[in-house]
Each structure stands twice: as C-alpha cells, then as structure tokens.
Motif scaffolding. Structure first.
Motif, PDB file in Angstrom:
ATOM      1  N   LYS A  97      11.107   9.468  10.370  1.00 44.24           N
ATOM      2  CA  LYS A  97      10.551   8.403   9.516  1.00 44.24           C
ATOM      3  C   LYS A  97       9.204   8.798   8.900  1.00 44.24           C
ATOM      4  O   LYS A  97       8.482   7.967   8.368  1.00 44.24           O
ATOM      5  N   GLU A  98       8.881  10.097   8.965  1.00 45.63           N
ATOM      6  CA  GLU A  98       7.615  10.591   8.411  1.00 45.63           C
ATOM      7  C   GLU A  98       7.852  11.188   7.017  1.00 45.63           C
ATOM      8  O   GLU A  98       7.862  12.399   6.829  1.00 45.63           O
ATOM      9  N   TYR A  99       8.057  10.306   6.045  1.00 45.44           N
ATOM     10  CA  TYR A  99       8.292  10.749   4.664  1.00 45.44           C
ATOM     11  C   TYR A  99       6.993  11.206   4.016  1.00 45.44           C
ATOM     12  O   TYR A  99       5.893  10.871   4.467  1.00 45.44           O
ATOM     13  N   SER A 100       7.104  11.954   2.922  1.00 45.56           N
ATOM     14  CA  SER A 100       5.944  12.505   2.229  1.00 45.56           C
ATOM     15  C   SER A 100       4.959  11.423   1.821  1.00 45.56           C
ATOM     16  O   SER A 100       3.743  11.589   1.935  1.00 45.56           O
ATOM     17  N   SER A 101       5.489  10.314   1.324  1.00 46.41           N
ATOM     18  CA  SER A 101       4.676   9.131   1.029  1.00 46.41           C
ATOM     19  C   SER A 101       5.427   7.902   1.505  1.00 46.41           C
ATOM     20  O   SER A 101       6.668   7.887   1.528  1.00 46.41           O
ATOM     21  N   LEU A 102       4.678   6.868   1.838  1.00 42.44           N
ATOM     22  CA  LEU A 102       5.269   5.621   2.333  1.00 42.44           C
ATOM     23  C   LEU A 102       4.645   4.428   1.644  1.00 42.44           C
ATOM     24  O   LEU A 102       3.462   4.432   1.329  1.00 42.44           O
ATOM     25  N   ILE A 103       5.465   3.406   1.412  1.00 39.87           N
ATOM     26  CA  ILE A 103       4.957   2.106   0.983  1.00 39.87           C
ATOM     27  C   ILE A 103       4.905   1.217   2.219  1.00 39.87           C
ATOM     28  O   ILE A 103       5.902   1.074   2.937  1.00 39.87           O
TER      29      ILE A 103
ATOM     30  N   ILE B 106       8.566   1.654   3.535  1.00 37.10           N
ATOM     31  CA  ILE B 106       9.607   2.083   2.597  1.00 37.10           C
ATOM     32  C   ILE B 106       9.299   3.516   2.150  1.00 37.10           C
ATOM     33  O   ILE B 106       8.189   3.789   1.682  1.00 37.10           O
ATOM     34  N   PRO B 107      10.251   4.429   2.286  1.00 34.23           N
ATOM     35  CA  PRO B 107       9.990   5.819   1.876  1.00 34.23           C
ATOM     36  C   PRO B 107       9.910   5.969   0.363  1.00 34.23           C
ATOM     37  O   PRO B 107      10.618   5.285  -0.374  1.00 34.23           O
TER      38      PRO B 107
ATOM     39  N   ILE C 259       0.847  -1.186   0.000  1.00 32.15           N
ATOM     40  CA  ILE C 259       0.000   0.000   0.000  1.00 32.15           C
ATOM     41  C   ILE C 259       0.887   1.243   0.000  1.00 32.15           C
ATOM     42  O   ILE C 259       1.661   1.457   0.932  1.00 32.15           O
ATOM     43  N   ALA C 260       0.794   2.057  -1.044  1.00 29.76           N
ATOM     44  CA  ALA C 260       1.522   3.333  -1.085  1.00 29.76           C
ATOM     45  C   ALA C 260       0.520   4.471  -0.946  1.00 29.76           C
ATOM     46  O   ALA C 260      -0.435   4.561  -1.715  1.00 29.76           O
ATOM     47  N   VAL C 261       0.724   5.311   0.056  1.00 31.08           N
ATOM     48  CA  VAL C 261      -0.187   6.431   0.304  1.00 31.08           C
ATOM     49  C   VAL C 261       0.601   7.641   0.810  1.00 31.08           C
ATOM     50  O   VAL C 261       1.673   7.502   1.389  1.00 31.08           O
ATOM     51  N   PRO C 262       0.051   8.857   0.604  1.00 35.43           N
ATOM     52  CA  PRO C 262       0.673  10.049   1.198  1.00 35.43           C
ATOM     53  C   PRO C 262       0.607   9.988   2.724  1.00 35.43           C
ATOM     54  O   PRO C 262      -0.249   9.302   3.292  1.00 35.43           O
TER      55      PRO C 262
END
Length: 284
Positions: free
Chosen positions: A272-278, A231-232, A182-185
């Motif tokens: 660890k709060e990247y713009s989007s994460l997988i 994953i970032p 799941i990849a989401v903002p």
C-alpha cells in the motif's frame, strides 16, 4: 497549541541535489517522532527556486515529451478528482483548492456547479488562471470568514514553510462535516527506494517535507482530524520514474521508466506504499 520543532533531533538519511534550478546539494534528514523526512537547510529566498520553465505546474507548457506526458495525465486525473469530490455529500458545494496552479482543477469544478475558491502564490500562474475565468488569492490569509465543504491540496503540503500553523488554518477553514484532500509523494514507495537520492519527488529544496502515511496521521491528529481513506495516484510512479531516470542517467528512457513505474505499483498492491497518495481527512 504547543509549537512543534520539526528540526529537533534529526537523523541523517541522504543528500539530494536540486536538479531543477540551482544544482545545489541539500540534506534530507529523518524526524523519527513523526516518521517523516525534512529538507535542510531551507533557503532564505525560497521563492527564487520556483523560477524555472521546468516548473510545469506554474505553466501550461506543452513543448517537451515530459510536458506532453504531464498534460495528458493531467486531463485524466482531473476527471478522477472531480468524481472523488462529487462523491461527498455537501451542503453548499464550496470548494477551496490550495496551490491551484493555473486553475485547471477549479475550472473543471466550476463547470460542474461547484462554487470555486483558490490560492496560488505564483503571480504568473494566477494570471494564467484568470484567463480561464478563475480568480485566485495569493494565500490563505486573504480568505476570511468562509467555510468550505471540500478543501484540496494537490501536491502542495510538502511545499509549505510553517507546517503546523498551515495544518491548523486548514482545519479552521473546513466545515464541520467537510472533507480535506491531501495529495503528497510517499518516500516509502518502491520507486523512492530504487532511485534513492535521484528520486524526483524529493525535489529539494522546494519540497521541505517528505511524508509517510504515519506522518500524515500524526500531524493531523494534532488538530483532531482523522484519515478516513487513502487513494493511490498510480500515474505518479511513471511520471516520477521518467524524471528520476533523467536525473540519474541524463536520459528519461521511457521503456525503463515505464517498467520501474509498473514494478512500484505492483509491489504497492501488497504494501500500500504507492509513489503518491491522496489522503481523505475529516474532523473527529
């Protein structure tokens, strides 16, 4: 399964404008229980809000600067996505891409010996995918009696209307030892906090839900699934900054956008709060 009312006891968060289609204003409110944000109200004719040449995932447009950036980054990320799914031990190499757009990811998978299946609600996007040799179903309801080693949703979960039912459907389609990606903002990223109501990844009203890491874990624990890895998606910070600057100032300002994307990724090394994460999930 007990039905969850995600719209119960919402707290004010901020107001956002639809910069892509309608210029309408929407409220983004916080669901404290799940640590996620919810867009209200949901338009009755939501499909109409996807009918725009600016909605690039439904086309292969390469006209504007933003189009060119999107297409260039897409080619890099496709290789990374393929490497990720190839790292999983699978029985049958059956993959389902939900919200497959114009079929580029599945095309790469097909060329690398995966058995590809996909869904995409946009007829225009399905027709473009078909020209690439990728046949897509309209939605998950059309997929029956099938299990998948890998199911992917690249920036799709934030769009689905019946969130709880959708998560259960994904669980039921996944094989016992399969992986769900799941990849989401991430609304807790530094770029989200900087741009606030101009943050392009809010994308109201098309994005109905805005997730945190806590939200994904809680939502999928309801179907006995667990996050095994995050994953970032570092490129997203730069692309989102370009759009956000355009919404905020009327200009993309590539230099400032690059700086904001860099700062967001730099700070995310600690938080660890990247713009989007997988999110990589599996059944418990």
């Amino acid at each position: 399964m007990k039905k969850i009312d995600f719209y119960k006891d919402l707290q004010p968060f901020l107001d956002c404008k639809d910069y892509t289609v309608s210029s309408e204003m929407y409220q983004v409110k916080k669901n404290v229980v799940f640590d996620m944000l919810v867009t209200v109200p949901v338009p009755k004719n939501l499909a109409a809000y996807y009918k725009s040449e600016n909605y690039i995932s439904h086309t292969d447009s390469n006209k504007s600067l933003l189009d060119k950036v999107y297409q260039a980054v897409k080619n890099i990320t496709l290789k990374r996505k393929l490497k990720l799914i190839n790292s999983f031990k699978t029985a049958s190499k059956n993959i389902l891409d939900v919200g497959a757009g114009t079929g580029d990811f599945l095309s790469v998978c097909k060329n690398n010996s995966w058995n590809v299946f996909g869904t995409e609600p946009s007829l225009e996007a399905r027709n473009i995918a078909l020209k690439k040799g990728i046949t897509l179903n309209k939605d998950l309801a059309e997929i029956q009696n099938q299990k998948f080693d890998v199911i992917t949703l690249w920036h799709v979960l934030e769009h689905v209307e019946n969130l709880q039912e959708y998560i259960l459907a994904l669980h039921n389609l996944l094989s016992e030892n399969g992986r769900l990606l799941i990849a989401v903002p991430n609304f807790k990223s530094d770029d989200s906090k900087y741009y606030k109501e101009h943050w392009a990844a809010f994308d109201v009203p098309r994005h109905l839900w805005h997730f945190s890491q806590t939200a994904i874990s809680k939502l999928f624990s309801g179907v006995n699934m667990v996050v095994t890895k995050t994953i970032p998606m570092k490129f997203d910070a730069y692309y989102v900054a370009l759009l956000s600057n355009k919404y905020k100032t009327g200009k993309m300002n590539p230099i400032q956008s690059f700086y904001r994307g860099f700062v967001s990724n730099l700070r995310a090394k600690k938080t660890k709060e990247y713009s989007s994460l997988i999110y990589v999930l599996k059944k418990q």
